[in-house]
Design an enzyme around this catalytic site. Structure first.
Site, PDB file in Angstrom:
ATOM      1  N   ARG A 210     -11.245 -13.982  11.079  1.00  0.00           N
ATOM      2  CA  ARG A 210     -10.634 -12.833  11.760  1.00  0.00           C
ATOM      3  C   ARG A 210      -9.821 -11.669  10.841  1.00  0.00           C
ATOM      4  NH1 ARG A 210      -8.829 -17.100  14.933  1.00  0.00           N
ATOM      5  NH2 ARG A 210      -9.763 -17.046  17.156  1.00  0.00           N
ATOM      6  N   LYS A 260      -3.705 -17.198  15.642  1.00  0.00           N
ATOM      7  CA  LYS A 260      -3.986 -17.034  16.921  1.00  0.00           C
ATOM      8  C   LYS A 260      -3.710 -18.277  17.814  1.00  0.00           C
ATOM      9  CE  LYS A 260      -6.747 -14.425  20.340  1.00  0.00           C
ATOM     10  NZ  LYS A 260      -8.326 -13.747  20.448  1.00  0.00           N
ATOM     11  N   ARG A 340     -17.197 -10.429  12.359  1.00  0.00           N
ATOM     12  CA  ARG A 340     -16.929 -11.948  12.849  1.00  0.00           C
ATOM     13  C   ARG A 340     -18.096 -12.088  14.062  1.00  0.00           C
ATOM     14  NH1 ARG A 340     -13.133 -15.853  13.745  1.00  0.00           N
ATOM     15  NH2 ARG A 340     -12.564 -16.440  15.859  1.00  0.00           N
ATOM     16  N   HIS A 363     -12.300 -21.380  17.486  1.00  0.00           N
ATOM     17  CA  HIS A 363     -11.911 -21.214  18.888  1.00  0.00           C
ATOM     18  C   HIS A 363     -11.809 -22.620  19.339  1.00  0.00           C
ATOM     19  CE1 HIS A 363     -15.107 -17.470  19.221  1.00  0.00           C
ATOM     20  NE2 HIS A 363     -13.647 -17.214  19.056  1.00  0.00           N
ATOM     21  N   TYR A 373     -18.675 -14.008  21.833  1.00  0.00           N
ATOM     22  CA  TYR A 373     -19.230 -13.593  20.239  1.00  0.00           C
ATOM     23  C   TYR A 373     -20.658 -13.737  19.868  1.00  0.00           C
ATOM     24  CZ  TYR A 373     -14.374 -13.430  18.857  1.00  0.00           C
ATOM     25  OH  TYR A 373     -13.083 -13.167  18.829  1.00  0.00           O
TER      26      TYR A 373
END
Length: 394
Positions: A210, A260, A340, A363, A373
């Site tokens: 990211r 995240k 990404r 993820h 994605y």
């Protein structure tokens, strides 16, 4: 002759100064022996008595009696002041902006106890042409948290906001991914430009980190496998004359430096092209350090300015779009985060299983990887860094 009220019904009298009927009743005594009296007023006897009944019912339910004038704006402003501790300054500013622009002007004057599901449904529906779905979720969440905060303080009995569905908002620009020829063109142009943007684009595209993770990357988290010590050691200590390299994606520019999600915290082997870009950036940065002298700030950041300070999202976006323009694409139509997306799609198109890709990009499961994605799909079995070395070369 006026009939005497029954014992326990309380008093009812006309207040000449206020021009209203006042109903009152004693509901008990405090520890000091003083009577606890509840009062309510109304333009008619019935209105005053009904309001008093509501007050008594709330008291018996264990609820404090909120002022009748307490509004949605009061609840929102209280939450903005007391409910955002620990949030980043940009998050606080964003919530204040949305509250001042979208929540308070539309609902602020409404008494909180009178706020209804219909009020909120109509308010959200009126915003669907103006705001995207994500923004609608934000203003709904803002109001929801404000009313929950008011419930905890006994300002309202229930949270009607929690009962409302969030409609779909205005359609935004869909995310997209570079095709393999486009990705090669962007890489070629990046390698012609500055070392910082070259390394940034190469890492984003070839390992799928990211943008918030790369901007927080430390040199101490760029490591190589030292064969002599049989251990992973920072390149600043072990040098670049080794075969295997990796980075620890353990930080981001988010508040408190956390990634995240928990699964976003990962270690990734580096393709050879990433190693070459980082090595060149390291050498250039050492020269910049010497030139800056006392102005250099030792932040240990991989991606920093000429004096060692952190780069901003604006810096990255500006320089990235210049490279995209040079590659023959329209710069304003692309953002760094889509590198990404491109990483996921290129790997998927080359046969890497979606489970492996999901782990590489951090993820928590494959659902987001597949639905958000991945833009190109053709399953075969491969691995991350090895596949990228084969696709892009060293």
């Amino acid at each position: 002759m006026t009939e005497r009220r029954s014992r326990g019904d309380g008093g009812l009298h006309w207040d000449e100064m206020r021009q209203r009927w006042i109903a009152s009743v004693t509901i008990g005594y405090n520890p000091a022996g003083k009577r606890i009296v509840k009062k309510a007023s109304g333009k008619t006897k019935t209105e005053a008595k009904n309001k008093l009944k509501d007050i008594i019912r709330d008291y018996e339910d264990g609820l404090a009696i909120a002022p009748a004038t307490y509004t949605v704006a009061n609840a929102v402003r209280y939450w903005l002041e007391h409910g955002l501790s620990g949030r980043s300054p940009s998050t606080v500013t964003r919530y204040h902006t949305y509250a001042d622009k979208h929540v308070i002007p539309a609902l602020g004057a409404r008494k909180l106890r009178d706020l209804s599901v219909e009020d909120i449904d109509r308010w959200l529906a009126s915003k669907t042409d103006e705001l995207g779905t994500r923004s609608l979720k934000l203003i709904h969440g803002l109001l929801n948290r404000s009313v929950k905060s008011a419930m905890r303080r006994d300002m309202v009995k229930r949270n009607v906001v929690d009962l409302c569905d969030i409609p779909d908002g205005r359609a935004g620009r869909p995310s997209k991914a570079l095709t393999l020829p486009q990705a090669l063109s962007v890489l070629t142009e990046a390698e012609k430009g500055g070392e910082r943007m070259r390394a940034y684009i190469v890492l984003s595209l070839l390992i799928g980190a990211r943008t918030e993770e790369l901007r927080a990357l430390f040199w101490s988290h760029v490591v190589t496998y030292d064969e002599g010590r049989q251990a992973w050691v920072p390149v600043a200590e072990a040098g670049w004359d080794h075969q295997e390299f990796a980075i620890y994606v353990w930080r981001s520019v988010r508040q408190k430096g956390d990634t995240k999600t928990v699964k976003s915290r990962r270690s990734l082997k580096l393709p050879r092209r990433c190693v070459d870009a980082l090595r060149l950036l390291w050498e250039v940065q050492q020269t910049a350090r010497e030139k800056a002298g006392k102005r250099w700030q030792d932040t240990d950041l991989v991606f920093c300015t000429r004096t060692g300070t952190p780069v901003t999202a604006h810096n990255v976006r500006r320089d990235f779009r210049k490279v995209v323009e040079a590659a023959g694409l329209t710069g304003r139509e692309w953002s760094p985060r889509e590198l990404r997306h491109s990483f996921v799609s290129v790997l998927s198109d080359s046969g890497v299983p979606i489970e492996d890709i999901s782990r590489l990009v951090g993820h928590s499961n494959t659902v987001v990887t597949e639905t958000v994605y991945r833009h190109q799909i053709r399953p075969v079995i491969m691995q991350g860094a090895e596949a990228m070395d084969r696709i892009f070369g060293s």
